[in-house]
Design a protein around this motif. Structure first.
Motif, PDB file in Angstrom:
ATOM      1  N   THR A 143       0.836  -1.186   0.000  1.00 14.66           N
ATOM      2  CA  THR A 143       0.000   0.000   0.000  1.00 14.66           C
ATOM      3  C   THR A 143       0.875   1.241   0.000  1.00 14.66           C
ATOM      4  O   THR A 143       2.083   1.166   0.183  1.00 14.66           O
ATOM      5  N   ASN A 144       0.255   2.387  -0.260  1.00 12.90           N
ATOM      6  CA  ASN A 144       0.936   3.684  -0.172  1.00 12.90           C
ATOM      7  C   ASN A 144       0.298   4.441   0.990  1.00 12.90           C
ATOM      8  O   ASN A 144      -0.838   4.151   1.346  1.00 12.90           O
ATOM      9  N   PRO A 145       1.015   5.413   1.561  1.00  9.66           N
ATOM     10  CA  PRO A 145       0.413   6.175   2.656  1.00  9.66           C
ATOM     11  C   PRO A 145      -0.595   7.193   2.146  1.00  9.66           C
ATOM     12  O   PRO A 145      -0.456   8.388   2.346  1.00  9.66           O
ATOM     13  N   GLU A 146      -1.614   6.694   1.452  1.00  8.89           N
ATOM     14  CA  GLU A 146      -2.655   7.556   0.891  1.00  8.89           C
ATOM     15  C   GLU A 146      -4.002   6.948   1.221  1.00  8.89           C
ATOM     16  O   GLU A 146      -4.147   5.726   1.259  1.00  8.89           O
ATOM     17  N   ILE A 147      -4.994   7.802   1.363  1.00  9.66           N
ATOM     18  CA  ILE A 147      -6.290   7.385   1.882  1.00  9.66           C
ATOM     19  C   ILE A 147      -6.929   6.264   1.047  1.00  9.66           C
ATOM     20  O   ILE A 147      -7.413   5.280   1.595  1.00  9.66           O
ATOM     21  N   SER A 148      -6.887   6.377  -0.280  1.00 10.62           N
ATOM     22  CA  SER A 148      -7.572   5.373  -1.106  1.00 10.62           C
ATOM     23  C   SER A 148      -6.813   4.049  -1.100  1.00 10.62           C
ATOM     24  O   SER A 148      -7.414   2.971  -1.063  1.00 10.62           O
ATOM     25  N   ALA A 149      -5.486   4.107  -1.101  1.00  7.87           N
ATOM     26  CA  ALA A 149      -4.683   2.879  -1.098  1.00  7.87           C
ATOM     27  C   ALA A 149      -4.845   2.121   0.216  1.00  7.87           C
ATOM     28  O   ALA A 149      -4.938   0.895   0.231  1.00  7.87           O
ATOM     29  N   VAL A 150      -4.909   2.862   1.325  1.00  8.05           N
ATOM     30  CA  VAL A 150      -5.062   2.217   2.639  1.00  8.05           C
ATOM     31  C   VAL A 150      -6.450   1.593   2.754  1.00  8.05           C
ATOM     32  O   VAL A 150      -6.611   0.477   3.245  1.00  8.05           O
ATOM     33  N   ARG A 151      -7.459   2.296   2.248  1.00  9.07           N
ATOM     34  CA  ARG A 151      -8.810   1.744   2.306  1.00  9.07           C
ATOM     35  C   ARG A 151      -8.896   0.433   1.524  1.00  9.07           C
ATOM     36  O   ARG A 151      -9.447  -0.552   2.008  1.00  9.07           O
ATOM     37  N   ASP A 152      -8.336   0.424   0.318  1.00 10.89           N
ATOM     38  CA  ASP A 152      -8.396  -0.795  -0.497  1.00 10.89           C
ATOM     39  C   ASP A 152      -7.572  -1.920   0.125  1.00 10.89           C
ATOM     40  O   ASP A 152      -7.948  -3.093   0.065  1.00 10.89           O
ATOM     41  N   ALA A 153      -6.445  -1.558   0.736  1.00  8.13           N
ATOM     42  CA  ALA A 153      -5.620  -2.566   1.415  1.00  8.13           C
ATOM     43  C   ALA A 153      -6.428  -3.220   2.533  1.00  8.13           C
ATOM     44  O   ALA A 153      -6.398  -4.441   2.712  1.00  8.13           O
ATOM     45  N   ASP A 154      -7.192  -2.407   3.255  1.00  8.79           N
ATOM     46  CA  ASP A 154      -8.001  -2.946   4.356  1.00  8.79           C
ATOM     47  C   ASP A 154      -9.036  -3.950   3.854  1.00  8.79           C
ATOM     48  O   ASP A 154      -9.273  -4.987   4.458  1.00  8.79           O
ATOM     49  N   ARG A 155      -9.615  -3.626   2.715  1.00  3.91           N
ATOM     50  CA  ARG A 155     -10.621  -4.505   2.108  1.00  3.91           C
ATOM     51  C   ARG A 155      -9.985  -5.855   1.745  1.00  3.91           C
ATOM     52  O   ARG A 155     -10.535  -6.914   2.020  1.00  3.91           O
ATOM     53  N   VAL A 156      -8.818  -5.778   1.113  1.00  2.00           N
ATOM     54  CA  VAL A 156      -8.113  -7.002   0.708  1.00  2.00           C
ATOM     55  C   VAL A 156      -7.704  -7.825   1.934  1.00  2.00           C
ATOM     56  O   VAL A 156      -7.847  -9.050   1.945  1.00  2.00           O
ATOM     57  N   ILE A 157      -7.233  -7.150   2.976  1.00  2.00           N
ATOM     58  CA  ILE A 157      -6.826  -7.860   4.197  1.00  2.00           C
ATOM     59  C   ILE A 157      -8.036  -8.587   4.789  1.00  2.00           C
ATOM     60  O   ILE A 157      -7.932  -9.733   5.231  1.00  2.00           O
ATOM     61  N   GLY A 158      -9.200  -7.922   4.755  1.00  2.00           N
ATOM     62  CA  GLY A 158     -10.430  -8.553   5.241  1.00  2.00           C
ATOM     63  C   GLY A 158     -10.780  -9.805   4.438  1.00  2.00           C
ATOM     64  O   GLY A 158     -11.141 -10.841   5.014  1.00  2.00           O
ATOM     65  N   ILE A 159     -10.650  -9.728   3.119  1.00  2.00           N
ATOM     66  CA  ILE A 159     -10.950 -10.890   2.267  1.00  2.00           C
ATOM     67  C   ILE A 159      -9.966 -12.020   2.552  1.00  2.00           C
ATOM     68  O   ILE A 159     -10.346 -13.185   2.657  1.00  2.00           O
ATOM     69  N   LEU A 160      -8.690 -11.678   2.709  1.00  2.00           N
ATOM     70  CA  LEU A 160      -7.671 -12.700   2.986  1.00  2.00           C
ATOM     71  C   LEU A 160      -7.956 -13.402   4.310  1.00  2.00           C
ATOM     72  O   LEU A 160      -7.787 -14.621   4.429  1.00  2.00           O
ATOM     73  N   GLU A 161      -8.428 -12.653   5.288  1.00  2.00           N
ATOM     74  CA  GLU A 161      -8.802 -13.250   6.579  1.00  2.00           C
ATOM     75  C   GLU A 161      -9.962 -14.210   6.398  1.00  2.00           C
ATOM     76  O   GLU A 161      -9.951 -15.330   6.901  1.00  2.00           O
ATOM     77  N   ALA A 162     -10.968 -13.753   5.648  1.00  2.00           N
ATOM     78  CA  ALA A 162     -12.150 -14.590   5.423  1.00  2.00           C
ATOM     79  C   ALA A 162     -11.785 -15.864   4.665  1.00  2.00           C
ATOM     80  O   ALA A 162     -12.371 -16.920   4.885  1.00  2.00           O
ATOM     81  N   GLU A 163     -10.805 -15.780   3.777  1.00  2.00           N
ATOM     82  CA  GLU A 163     -10.370 -16.938   2.978  1.00  2.00           C
ATOM     83  C   GLU A 163      -9.313 -17.759   3.713  1.00  2.00           C
ATOM     84  O   GLU A 163      -8.738 -18.680   3.132  1.00  2.00           O
ATOM     85  N   GLU A 164      -9.033 -17.367   4.931  1.00  2.00           N
ATOM     86  CA  GLU A 164      -8.007 -18.026   5.750  1.00  2.00           C
ATOM     87  C   GLU A 164      -6.642 -18.054   5.073  1.00  2.00           C
ATOM     88  O   GLU A 164      -5.906 -19.021   5.149  1.00  2.00           O
ATOM     89  N   LYS A 165      -6.312 -16.949   4.385  1.00  2.00           N
ATOM     90  CA  LYS A 165      -5.003 -16.789   3.756  1.00  2.00           C
ATOM     91  C   LYS A 165      -4.114 -15.905   4.624  1.00  2.00           C
ATOM     92  O   LYS A 165      -2.968 -15.651   4.303  1.00  2.00           O
ATOM     93  N   GLY A 166      -4.689 -15.377   5.696  1.00  2.00           N
ATOM     94  CA  GLY A 166      -3.947 -14.444   6.546  1.00  2.00           C
ATOM     95  C   GLY A 166      -3.110 -15.172   7.564  1.00  2.00           C
ATOM     96  O   GLY A 166      -3.077 -16.390   7.562  1.00  2.00           O
TER      97      GLY A 166
END
Lengths: 265, 91
Positions: A143-166
């Motif tokens: 991610t980059n230290p920018e609002i949109s990049a951090v938001r999208d990173a959070d979404r992806v991290i959530g999906i990875l958790e749900a898929e048990e890839k985290g």
């Protein structure tokens, strides 16, 4: 030992996924590991140009999946590092030409012979992303230290958790220490506080990244570049080594040198 | 706005970004819009009011995060009962 399979993803496009894959691959191969990197961005391939291997492509990943060539035939050896290979994406097909199980089969074939397999995920959270994470042992989110990049990173991290890839690890790319110091850029602490995942590296903004991509020789080859150093450190951490984070203070500026001379730093 | 901020112009933008992200991430992670949160608040007030009288105007409901998990925080002031009030006036 079988290969570690690491997928680099981000949600948002343009944050430096491909640059990260190319540099980590170069750094790991320079550190003596056997590395294969796979461009997962079918239809919009770029890892080949960042690595400077675009003129050597004969077969691509879709040719392998559809049986037009053997896996080894689609693997392009790097110009400088004999233990670094690229499996390019197809440019004239779409993401549906490969399925998550195709990816798993391909990776299974690579595992016994290499130390690291790095997969460059496309932006987004659709088919290409699913393909890229299907066989991953570990996922790194850029991610980059920018609002949109951090938001999208959070979404992806959530999906990875749900898929048990985290749990995923984070690369904070293109950090500008001067802007952070002035309070005009999210700091590493801010980003970690928001995303609450493990940090594996901070890459400072560095014009050498652009210069090296123009030349097709990733910045990790450049011993003087700060970004190159950051990527080499991340590569060591991926290999399980403990490497201290480098100082983010701007070095070499006039005022900085005066302060250093005056003993204030 | 503090003295220094007034002196040097507007507030630093990184602080704005962090505050805005905190709110956006809570809604992204829970899939709860502010409107849905309001309707949840109304339901909570209605349910609790069946058992005890609450001060509906003063009810506060919000989200907090602890690492990557979210917590719903409700602050529901209860009106003192007529019995207790009666005792208070008689004493």
């Amino acid at each position: 030992m079988p290969a570690k399979v690491i997928t680099i993803t981000s949600g948002k496009g343009g944050v430096g996924k491909t640059t990260a894959v190319a540099n980590l691959a170069v750094a790991l191969a320079s550190q003596g590991h056997k590395v294969v990197c796979i461009d997962g961005d079918i239809g919009l391939r770029n890892l080949d140009v960042i690595l400077g291997l675009e003129n050597r492509i004969v077969y691509d990943i879709v040719d392998v999946v559809e049986g037009r060539c053997r896996l080894k035939q689609a693997m392009i050896r790097d110009k400088k590092l004999p233990e670094l290979y690229l499996i390019p994406a197809a440019q004239t097909r779409d993401k549906n030409a490969v399925s998550p199980s195709d990816m798993s089969r391909l990776i299974k074939e690579l595992r016994p012979d290499y130390d690291f397999v790095l997969i460059d995920s496309p932006a987004g959270i659709e088919r290409g992303f699913r393909n890229a994470i299907a066989a991953a042992d570990r996922v790194v989110v850029v991610t980059n230290p920018e609002i949109s990049a951090v938001r999208d990173a959070d979404r992806v991290i959530g999906i990875l958790e749900a898929e048990e890839k985290g749990p995923a690890a984070l690369i904070l790319n293109r950090l500008n220490p001067t802007l952070v110091k002035n309070g005009d850029m999210l700091s590493p602490d801010d980003v970690l506080d928001l995303l609450a995942i493990e940090l594996i590296g901070i890459v400072p903004e560095d014009e050498n990244v652009i210069i090296s991509s123009n030349r097709g020789a990733p910045v990790a080859f450049d011993q003087k570049s700060r970004a190159g150093q950051a990527f080499r450190n991340i590569a060591r951490r991926l290999n399980g080594e403990t490497v201290p984070f480098m100082s983010l203070d701007h070095q070499g500026g006039f005022w900085d040198r005066i302060q250093r001379l005056a003993g204030r730093k | 706005m503090g003295f220094l901020e007034r002196l040097f112009g507007k507030k630093k933008s990184a602080g704005d970004a962090k505050e805005r992200l905190q709110l956006v991430l809570i809604h992204d992670r829970t899939d709860l819009t502010p409107a849905e949160l309001d309707s949840l608040k109304d339901d909570l007030i209605a349910t609790i009011s069946r058992h005890v009288e609450v001060d509906a105007q003063a009810v506060q409901i919000g989200m907090e995060h602890d690492g990557r998990s979210q917590r719903l925080i409700a602050d529901i002031p209860i009106k003192s009962s007529p019995r207790r009030r009666a005792r208070k006036t008689s004493s």
